[in-house]
Design a protein around this motif. Structure first.
Motif, mmCIF file in Angstrom:
data_model
loop_
_atom_site.group_PDB
_atom_site.id
_atom_site.type_symbol
_atom_site.label_atom_id
_atom_site.label_comp_id
_atom_site.label_asym_id
_atom_site.label_seq_id
_atom_site.Cartn_x
_atom_site.Cartn_y
_atom_site.Cartn_z
ATOM 1 N N GLY A 120 0.812 -1.202 0.000
ATOM 2 C CA GLY A 120 0.000 0.000 0.000
ATOM 3 C C GLY A 120 0.848 1.255 0.000
ATOM 4 O O GLY A 120 2.051 1.232 -0.223
ATOM 5 N N ALA A 121 0.186 2.377 0.285
ATOM 6 C CA ALA A 121 0.833 3.685 0.221
ATOM 7 C C ALA A 121 1.833 3.856 1.360
ATOM 8 O O ALA A 121 1.698 3.271 2.430
ATOM 9 C CB ALA A 121 -0.221 4.775 0.276
ATOM 10 N N ILE A 122 2.844 4.688 1.109
ATOM 11 C CA ILE A 122 3.812 5.030 2.138
ATOM 12 C C ILE A 122 3.789 6.534 2.330
ATOM 13 O O ILE A 122 3.347 7.281 1.458
ATOM 14 C CB ILE A 122 5.239 4.567 1.757
ATOM 15 N N ALA A 123 4.261 6.982 3.479
ATOM 16 C CA ALA A 123 4.337 8.413 3.749
ATOM 17 C C ALA A 123 5.409 9.017 2.854
ATOM 18 O O ALA A 123 6.560 8.570 2.859
ATOM 19 C CB ALA A 123 4.662 8.654 5.214
ATOM 20 N N ALA A 124 5.042 10.019 2.070
ATOM 21 C CA ALA A 124 5.978 10.647 1.137
ATOM 22 C C ALA A 124 5.998 12.152 1.372
ATOM 23 O O ALA A 124 4.944 12.769 1.536
ATOM 24 C CB ALA A 124 5.579 10.348 -0.304
ATOM 25 N N PRO A 125 7.173 12.762 1.393
ATOM 26 C CA PRO A 125 7.248 14.213 1.591
ATOM 27 C C PRO A 125 6.775 14.974 0.370
ATOM 28 O O PRO A 125 6.821 14.473 -0.755
ATOM 29 C CB PRO A 125 8.743 14.450 1.839
ATOM 30 N N GLN A 126 6.340 16.187 0.593
ATOM 31 C CA GLN A 126 5.974 17.060 -0.516
ATOM 32 C C GLN A 126 7.223 17.433 -1.321
ATOM 33 O O GLN A 126 8.307 17.590 -0.765
ATOM 34 C CB GLN A 126 5.321 18.344 0.014
ATOM 35 N N ASN A 127 7.044 17.572 -2.620
ATOM 36 C CA ASN A 127 8.082 18.083 -3.516
ATOM 37 C C ASN A 127 9.339 17.222 -3.570
ATOM 38 O O ASN A 127 10.449 17.716 -3.742
ATOM 39 C CB ASN A 127 8.439 19.532 -3.139
ATOM 40 N N MET A 128 9.127 15.889 -3.423
ATOM 41 C CA MET A 128 10.187 14.930 -3.691
ATOM 42 C C MET A 128 9.623 13.833 -4.597
ATOM 43 O O MET A 128 9.930 12.656 -4.453
ATOM 44 C CB MET A 128 10.751 14.349 -2.386
ATOM 45 N N ALA A 129 8.803 14.260 -5.552
ATOM 46 C CA ALA A 129 8.095 13.309 -6.413
ATOM 47 C C ALA A 129 9.026 12.560 -7.356
ATOM 48 O O ALA A 129 8.673 11.495 -7.864
ATOM 49 C CB ALA A 129 7.025 14.039 -7.228
ATOM 50 N N THR A 130 10.231 13.090 -7.583
ATOM 51 C CA THR A 130 11.213 12.391 -8.419
ATOM 52 C C THR A 130 12.094 11.468 -7.589
ATOM 53 O O THR A 130 12.935 10.749 -8.145
ATOM 54 C CB THR A 130 12.113 13.400 -9.147
ATOM 55 N N GLY A 131 11.918 11.512 -6.280
ATOM 56 C CA GLY A 131 12.799 10.790 -5.366
ATOM 57 C C GLY A 131 13.834 11.704 -4.765
ATOM 58 O O GLY A 131 14.386 11.438 -3.704
ATOM 59 N N LYS A 182 16.312 28.654 -8.715
ATOM 60 C CA LYS A 182 16.839 29.999 -8.456
ATOM 61 C C LYS A 182 16.561 30.444 -7.023
ATOM 62 O O LYS A 182 15.496 30.170 -6.471
ATOM 63 C CB LYS A 182 16.224 30.996 -9.442
ATOM 64 N N ASP A 183 17.559 31.099 -6.432
ATOM 65 C CA ASP A 183 17.508 31.558 -5.048
ATOM 66 C C ASP A 183 17.426 30.394 -4.060
ATOM 67 O O ASP A 183 16.998 30.569 -2.908
ATOM 68 C CB ASP A 183 16.323 32.505 -4.825
ATOM 69 N N LEU A 184 17.833 29.215 -4.514
ATOM 70 C CA LEU A 184 17.910 28.011 -3.685
ATOM 71 C C LEU A 184 16.542 27.573 -3.156
ATOM 72 O O LEU A 184 16.450 26.930 -2.107
ATOM 73 C CB LEU A 184 18.890 28.213 -2.514
ATOM 74 N N LYS A 185 15.515 27.907 -3.909
ATOM 75 C CA LYS A 185 14.167 27.509 -3.535
ATOM 76 C C LYS A 185 13.903 26.074 -3.983
ATOM 77 O O LYS A 185 14.416 25.619 -5.004
ATOM 78 C CB LYS A 185 13.134 28.440 -4.181
ATOM 79 N N VAL A 186 13.075 25.364 -3.234
ATOM 80 C CA VAL A 186 12.676 24.023 -3.616
ATOM 81 C C VAL A 186 11.609 24.109 -4.705
ATOM 82 O O VAL A 186 10.602 24.811 -4.548
ATOM 83 C CB VAL A 186 12.125 23.236 -2.406
ATOM 84 N N LYS A 187 11.845 23.412 -5.798
ATOM 85 C CA LYS A 187 10.892 23.412 -6.908
ATOM 86 C C LYS A 187 9.695 22.546 -6.556
ATOM 87 O O LYS A 187 9.838 21.446 -6.022
ATOM 88 C CB LYS A 187 11.567 22.873 -8.175
ATOM 89 N N GLU A 188 8.526 23.032 -6.855
ATOM 90 C CA GLU A 188 7.320 22.274 -6.558
ATOM 91 C C GLU A 188 7.158 21.131 -7.551
ATOM 92 O O GLU A 188 7.014 21.349 -8.746
ATOM 93 C CB GLU A 188 6.091 23.196 -6.606
ATOM 94 N N THR A 189 7.217 19.916 -7.046
ATOM 95 C CA THR A 189 7.006 18.732 -7.889
ATOM 96 C C THR A 189 5.810 17.930 -7.416
ATOM 97 O O THR A 189 5.469 16.903 -8.014
ATOM 98 C CB THR A 189 8.258 17.828 -7.893
ATOM 99 N N GLY A 190 5.177 18.392 -6.336
ATOM 100 C CA GLY A 190 3.990 17.720 -5.848
ATOM 101 C C GLY A 190 4.289 16.379 -5.211
ATOM 102 O O GLY A 190 5.340 16.163 -4.613
ATOM 103 N N LYS A 191 3.348 15.452 -5.389
ATOM 104 C CA LYS A 191 3.461 14.125 -4.800
ATOM 105 C C LYS A 191 3.819 13.082 -5.853
ATOM 106 O O LYS A 191 3.953 13.388 -7.037
ATOM 107 C CB LYS A 191 2.136 13.760 -4.124
ATOM 108 N N LEU A 192 3.964 11.845 -5.410
ATOM 109 C CA LEU A 192 4.233 10.746 -6.330
ATOM 110 C C LEU A 192 3.067 10.572 -7.301
ATOM 111 O O LEU A 192 1.973 11.105 -7.098
ATOM 112 C CB LEU A 192 4.448 9.447 -5.553
ATOM 113 N N ASN A 193 3.300 9.831 -8.379
ATOM 114 C CA ASN A 193 2.220 9.501 -9.293
ATOM 115 C C ASN A 193 1.122 8.756 -8.541
ATOM 116 O O ASN A 193 1.356 8.185 -7.468
ATOM 117 C CB ASN A 193 2.736 8.641 -10.446
ATOM 118 N N GLU A 194 -0.074 8.730 -9.113
ATOM 119 C CA GLU A 194 -1.202 8.094 -8.437
ATOM 120 C C GLU A 194 -0.963 6.617 -8.135
ATOM 121 O O GLU A 194 -1.484 6.087 -7.161
ATOM 122 C CB GLU A 194 -2.474 8.247 -9.299
ATOM 123 N N ASP A 195 -0.152 5.965 -8.970
ATOM 124 C CA ASP A 195 0.135 4.543 -8.735
ATOM 125 C C ASP A 195 1.312 4.336 -7.781
ATOM 126 O O ASP A 195 1.785 3.215 -7.591
ATOM 127 C CB ASP A 195 0.401 3.820 -10.055
#
Length: 308
Positions: A65-76, A82-95
């Motif tokens: 089943g699902a695991i706890a995943a942090p926001q904006n680490m959807a690529t792993g 720019k400006d050392l900001k974290v890029k928004e990548t959202g969550k993992l794919n639905e699967d």
């Protein structure tokens, strides 16, 4: 038994038997020492941390089943822009699978992906050599740097699983206070414990987060102490060590531990840390030279293309 053995007295035969037993024991001890040396030497030697077969056969504790995943680490990994900001990548794919890192090699920013383990000594050396440069180029918007942290050295921290704990702490900061994430990954590489030691405690991981300006919130404290994202780190490590790196340039093949290209029809797994991938292609220092000069050539080529 030969003729000489037949002429021995009983005492001499017993002495001979004891000597043969002693020689056999010494040979067995030497074999065990060689075996232990090969196992220990399979992880980090010289200037490269090699992920050998022992490191690749990782035992993962993923639950169905699902695991706890942090926001904006959807690529792993975590992509800093720019400006050392974290890029928004959202969550993992639905699967539940990871998203491939996206980039456009025809324009800025250049995609730079760094795969590392907070226990890996060569990763610490890499940070000392190239950390300031990567921070400058990321902050200016010339590159986007994805920091992808692994836990393959868990078995080299005296049973404390430091690689998982430190990677979890980093993911907690990304999830809770992303503006502090870049400074935190730099700090954990700067204060890196020696391989084979227990590493930093969870309290020390929290203390260093606070030292670089992270707010000590109940959510952050709970995330670090409960190791909320350890299963996610397991999954991210399995992806690149076993299933293959996503988001490579078309036709790109990575190297095996001996430095030879992987067969194109096999999963393109990483074989050492730090592994650096630039615009979907692996940077290999022995072939490509200094990393900053390598990036400058790419940036200059992009500038020339824009002026045409």
């Amino acid at each position: 038994m030969n003729l000489k053995d037949k002429n021995l007295t009983k005492n001499e035969k017993r002495a001979q038997a004891r000597e043969q037993a002693r020689v056999a024991r010494e040979a067995s001890v030497k074999r065990e020492k060689r075996k232990r040396f090969l196992i220990k030497g399979s992880v980090v030697l010289g200037v490269i941390a090699v992920l050998t077969t022992v490191a690749l056969v990782v035992t993962f504790s993923l639950q169905p089943g699902a695991i706890a995943a942090p926001q904006n680490m959807a690529t792993g990994g975590t992509i800093f822009t720019k400006d050392l900001k974290v890029k928004e990548t959202g969550k993992l794919n639905e699967d539940g699978t990871f998203k491939a890192t996206e980039f456009d090699a025809s324009k800025r920013p250049v995609s730079v992906r760094v795969f590392a383990d907070f226990m890996c000594p060569v990763c610490g050396s890499f940070e000392s050599t190239y950390g300031k440069m990567l921070e400058q180029y990321t902050g200016s918007g010339d590159i986007e740097m994805e920091f992808y942290v692994l836990n393959f050295l868990d078995s080299f921290s005296s049973g404390t699983k430091y690689s998982s704990r430190s990677a979890n702490a980093f993911a907690c900061v990304v999830n809770e206070q992303p503006d502090k994430a870049y400074a935190y990954q730099k700090k954990l590489l700067e204060v890196q414990p020696k391989e084979g030691t227990a590493g930093l405690t969870d309290q020390q991981l929290l203390d260093y987060a606070i030292e670089i300006g992270t707010e000590k919130t109940p959510e952050l404290l709970d995330c670090i102490n409960k190791r909320t994202f350890v299963n996610f780190i397991d999954k991210a490590t399995k992806q690149v060590l076993q299933e293959g790196v996503l988001g490579l340039a078309e036709g790109e093949v990575l190297t095996v531990p001996r430095g030879e290209p992987r067969p194109a029809d096999q999963p393109q797994r990483i074989s050492s840390t730090p592994t650096v991938i630039v615009n979907g292609k692996q940077w290999i220092q022995q072939r490509d030279g200094d990393l900053e000069q390598y990036l400058l050539k790419i940036l200059q080529k992009l500038d020339s293309s824009e002026q045409e």
